[in-house]
Design an enzyme around this catalytic site. Structure first.
Site, PDB file in Angstrom:
ATOM      1  N   SER A   1      34.608  29.405  38.758  1.00  0.00           N
ATOM      2  CA  SER A   1      33.691  30.533  38.818  1.00  0.00           C
ATOM      3  C   SER A   1      32.247  30.016  38.726  1.00  0.00           C
ATOM      4  O   SER A   1      31.842  29.181  39.531  1.00  0.00           O
ATOM      5  CB  SER A   1      34.021  31.527  37.701  1.00  0.00           C
ATOM      6  OG  SER A   1      33.350  32.749  37.874  1.00  0.00           O
TER       7      SER A   1
ATOM      8  N   ARG B   1      30.305  44.533  30.551  1.00  0.00           N
ATOM      9  CA  ARG B   1      31.549  43.769  30.402  1.00  0.00           C
ATOM     10  C   ARG B   1      32.739  44.530  30.995  1.00  0.00           C
ATOM     11  O   ARG B   1      33.618  43.929  31.614  1.00  0.00           O
ATOM     12  CB  ARG B   1      31.796  43.476  28.923  1.00  0.00           C
ATOM     13  CG  ARG B   1      33.053  42.666  28.633  1.00  0.00           C
ATOM     14  CD  ARG B   1      33.023  41.320  29.308  1.00  0.00           C
ATOM     15  NE  ARG B   1      34.094  40.450  28.807  1.00  0.00           N
ATOM     16  CZ  ARG B   1      34.345  39.229  29.267  1.00  0.00           C
ATOM     17  NH1 ARG B   1      33.604  38.732  30.234  1.00  0.00           N
ATOM     18  NH2 ARG B   1      35.324  38.514  28.756  1.00  0.00           N
TER      19      ARG B   1
ATOM     20  N   ASP C   1      42.006  37.144  44.614  1.00  0.00           N
ATOM     21  CA  ASP C   1      40.650  37.121  44.054  1.00  0.00           C
ATOM     22  C   ASP C   1      39.701  37.777  45.054  1.00  0.00           C
ATOM     23  O   ASP C   1      39.415  37.223  46.110  1.00  0.00           O
ATOM     24  CB  ASP C   1      40.231  35.676  43.778  1.00  0.00           C
ATOM     25  CG  ASP C   1      38.867  35.568  43.103  1.00  0.00           C
ATOM     26  OD1 ASP C   1      38.180  36.590  42.960  1.00  0.00           O
ATOM     27  OD2 ASP C   1      38.494  34.440  42.719  1.00  0.00           O
TER      28      ASP C   1
ATOM     29  N   HIS D   1      40.692  37.203  40.120  1.00  0.00           N
ATOM     30  CA  HIS D   1      39.768  36.116  39.773  1.00  0.00           C
ATOM     31  C   HIS D   1      40.146  35.448  38.458  1.00  0.00           C
ATOM     32  O   HIS D   1      39.932  34.246  38.274  1.00  0.00           O
ATOM     33  CB  HIS D   1      38.340  36.660  39.692  1.00  0.00           C
ATOM     34  CG  HIS D   1      37.307  35.612  39.409  1.00  0.00           C
ATOM     35  ND1 HIS D   1      37.051  34.562  40.264  1.00  0.00           N
ATOM     36  CD2 HIS D   1      36.470  35.444  38.358  1.00  0.00           C
ATOM     37  CE1 HIS D   1      36.095  33.802  39.765  1.00  0.00           C
ATOM     38  NE2 HIS D   1      35.731  34.313  38.601  1.00  0.00           N
ATOM     39  N   ASP D   2      40.709  36.218  37.552  1.00  0.00           N
ATOM     40  CA  ASP D   2      41.101  35.677  36.244  1.00  0.00           C
ATOM     41  C   ASP D   2      42.162  34.584  36.345  1.00  0.00           C
ATOM     42  O   ASP D   2      42.449  33.916  35.342  1.00  0.00           O
ATOM     43  CB  ASP D   2      41.641  36.800  35.352  1.00  0.00           C
ATOM     44  CG  ASP D   2      40.617  37.243  34.318  1.00  0.00           C
ATOM     45  OD1 ASP D   2      39.556  36.606  34.219  1.00  0.00           O
ATOM     46  OD2 ASP D   2      40.883  38.229  33.612  1.00  0.00           O
TER      47      ASP D   2
END
Length: 648
Positions: free
Chosen positions: A204, A274, A369, A402-403
């Site tokens: 990332s 967040r 992602d 993405h995680d």
């Protein structure tokens, strides 16, 4: 290859990110160094003094050649992995440690907190540094009792000429870039006595830092590992960051960024930022799996935020927890640095960016992602491939979004790729007579058919070879092993994930690419030989692919099953069944990957139509390991044909 993969069945279903367990606990093993020299910033201004906080694992060897730099993402920090059994969990415990891909028994691993963050390296929450004259005129004497050491780790020596004021930077912290972060890390490398990294690894935002390193300092590392990253953000990703910053800056308690020391902080804005970020980290599939089963039965928590649905409860929890460990100004600073990052939006610009790089590359993306989509990783790979850089690229199939780069089960999938790239010598195995010593002891043995052996005979020593649909890399490995001591550029293209891993574990470069899309990553006449072995019958666009092969390669070698083979005819005529025979024909009618049914005569006709010349050809009954001579009617008696062709 599979020795490192976990057998824990829980990993197959657990999509928990290691970022979810981060806390504001002190970084017990972190070290600190101060740099007295002012840092001139890329977008103007300077920071008079810089504090760099970092963690280390392992031991630096005598020539400082085993150092690996690990770069963290926006909400990460220097605590990438546990230091011992009693330590807090790290965010990459699955990759960093004894015997793991980034092996701390082999490597000296360094992970610094980024400039602009809030975990020890200089950031918006730090006190401003001013000259003594300025302070005497404008501020009261400093009461700070933790003034930094001058390029030391004991935090006792007082800095010269400048001192800290009592006012933090806050929103006045200068705008920084990924390049500024890298400059601080370069100073840290100099301080540690590291002239060249063995590898720079990041995911990332960490991947942005790794790419910035090699573009700014082309000879800074032997290997660059860029995971779940991009050459720049998409407009959609930029939009999410803009909304997040607006949420923070319009919070009534933001106070112009000078909320430090007050009773109220912009926690609501930061929590919303967040929450928004968490949505971008997850895929649609991951969110459905996580929240749909109890959609209307949310876990109740103490929160001001909506909790009508289970996803609302989850986001409220994540948002509130984040405010206990992160600073709003740092979030603004780091997200803006990521948004400003831009290595190029075209292939030509990216080629200019990476032109002088001397390292090899490992690029990894994740299929689901959408924040840093695989297409952006392919942009990097296409530029590197056109430059003929050593690069391996894999798109990992996962529903985690993405995680995925922080999820244990996905680490277990891509970890072996990282291990292979770091553990092998920096020299290409195919370029040195010592290749046999570099070949992993557990590398799968090579078993070739007689037809594939003849392909080897058609490839002169020293030729560069691109193998399309390379499978597990057996043919390329055989070429390498036959020509030890002779420089040869070898590369594979494959789409099956397990085959990509197998090829990479042989120490051979391979990129994840669908041949049905042509070969746009490669330039004209890039390879001496382009091979298409036992794949022609599975290709959708046969003519287009052959044209591409003859564009990219000076010569092409095609090997294909001959569907006029007598055993297949007998299936039709004698038994009235769909044809089936050993080898490439060994499929039922309903599960065959073959979409074309070429015969030798048909391929001859096609090549004539394409104005393509056959230089050499050989025919086999592979099932009997028997060569079929040209006068023995190979169109009926051979099950496999091998042809060397070039454009007339």
């Amino acid at each position: 290859m599979h020795g490192m993969a976990t057998t824990d069945e829980s990993l197959s279903t657990d999509n928990s990110s290691t970022d979810d367990i981060r806390s504001d606990a002190p970084l017990a093993h972190a070290k600190t160094v101060w740099f007295d020299k002012p840092l001139s910033l890329e977008r103007g201004g300077e920071l008079p003094k810089i504090r760099c906080c970092y963690d280390i694992w392992g031991t630096l060897n005598e020539d400082a050649s085993n150092a690996v730099l690990v770069c963290h993402a926006v909400s990460g920090d220097s605590h990438a992995a546990r230091h011992d059994a009693d330590d807090q969990p790290g965010w990459w415990d699955g990759l960093i440690g004894p015997g793991l891909p980034i092996d701390t028994d082999r490597f000296f691993v360094v992970c610094p907190n980024v400039l602009g963050g809030c975990r020890g390296t200089t950031g918006p929450g730090d006190l401003r540094w001013v000259s003594e004259d300025t302070q005497n005129q404008d501020t009261a004497p400093s009461t700070d009792k933790t003034a930094p050491a001058s390029t030391a780790e004991d935090n006792t020596a007082q800095p010269n000429a400048q001192t800290a004021s009592e006012l933090p930077y806050g929103a006045d912290f200068p705008r920084i870039t990924i390049g500024d972060m890298v400059e601080v890390q370069r100073r840290l490398a100099d301080y540690l006595g590291i002239q060249k990294w063995r590898a720079i690894v990041g995911g990332s935002l960490g991947g942005h830092q790794a790419l910035q390193w090699v573009s700014r300092y082309p000879d800074c590392t032997q290997t660059c590992v860029a995971i779940a990253t991009s050459p720049r953000l998409t407009s959609q990703a930029l939009g999410f960051d803009v909304i997040a910053r607006n949420a923070i800056q319009t919070d009534p308690h933001f106070q112009g960024g000078q909320y430090y020391g007050t009773d109220q902080r912009p926690d609501t804005g930061l929590a919303i930022a967040r929450m928004l970020g968490h949505i971008t980290y997850l895929s649609v599939e991951a969110m459905e799996a996580k929240f749909d089963p109890d959609r209307h039965d949310p876990r109740q928590i103490a929160s001001q935020f909506e909790q009508r649905f289970s996803i609302g409860s989850y986001l409220a929890h994540q948002g509130q927890k984040f405010t206990t460990r992160f600073d709003a100004n740092s979030y603004i600073t780091l997200s803006m640095a990521m948004d400003l990052f831009d290595l190029g939006g075209t292939r030509l610009k990216l080629m200019e960016t990476f032109d002088e790089c001397t390292c090899d590359f490992l690029v990894i993306s994740f299929s689901s992602d959408w924040l840093f989509p695989p297409s952006q990783s392919r942009e990097i790979v296409n530029a590197l491939t056109a430059l003929d850089k050593r690069v391996t690229y894999a798109e990992i199939t996962t529903d985690a979004g993405h995680d995925a780069f922080l999820i244990a089960k996905d680490m277990a999938t891509y970890g072996p790729l990282v291990q292979e790239r770091l553990w092998q010598s920096s020299e290409k195995p195919q370029d040195t007579a010592a290749a046999a010593q570099q070949t992993p002891a557990d590398e799968s043995p090579v078993h070739l058919t007689v037809a594939e052996e003849s392909i080897l005979d058609f490839i002169p020593a020293g030729n560069s070879v691109l193998d399309l649909g390379c499978g597990t890399g057996e043919l390329l490995a055989a070429i390498r092993d036959r020509n030890l001591g002779t420089p040869m550029r070898l590369m594979g293209v494959e789409v099956a994930q397990e085959n990509i891993l197998a090829t990479a574990m042989r120490g051979i470069d391979v990129i994840d690419y669908d041949l049905n899309n042509g070969l746009p990553a490669f330039i004209d006449n890039q390879f001496d030989v382009v091979v298409l072995n036992a794949t022609l019958q599975a290709v959708k666009n046969v003519v287009e692919l052959l044209e591409e092969m003859l564009r990219v390669g000076k010569r092409a070698i095609i090997s294909f099953p001959n569907f006029a083979y007598k055993a297949l005819r007998e299936d039709y005529v004698t038994r009235g069944r769909s044809p089936r025979a050993p080898g490439e024909f060994d499929f039922d009618w309903h599960n065959t990957p073959n979409r074309r049914f070429p015969t030798i005569a048909d391929v001859h006709d096609l090549l004539v139509e394409m104005n393509v010349q056959i230089d050499k050809e050989i025919y086999w009954d592979v099932s009997q390991s028997r060569h079929i001579a040209a006068h023995d009617d190979p169109n009926l008696n051979a099950d496999t044909a091998v042809m060397v062709i070039h454009r007339s």
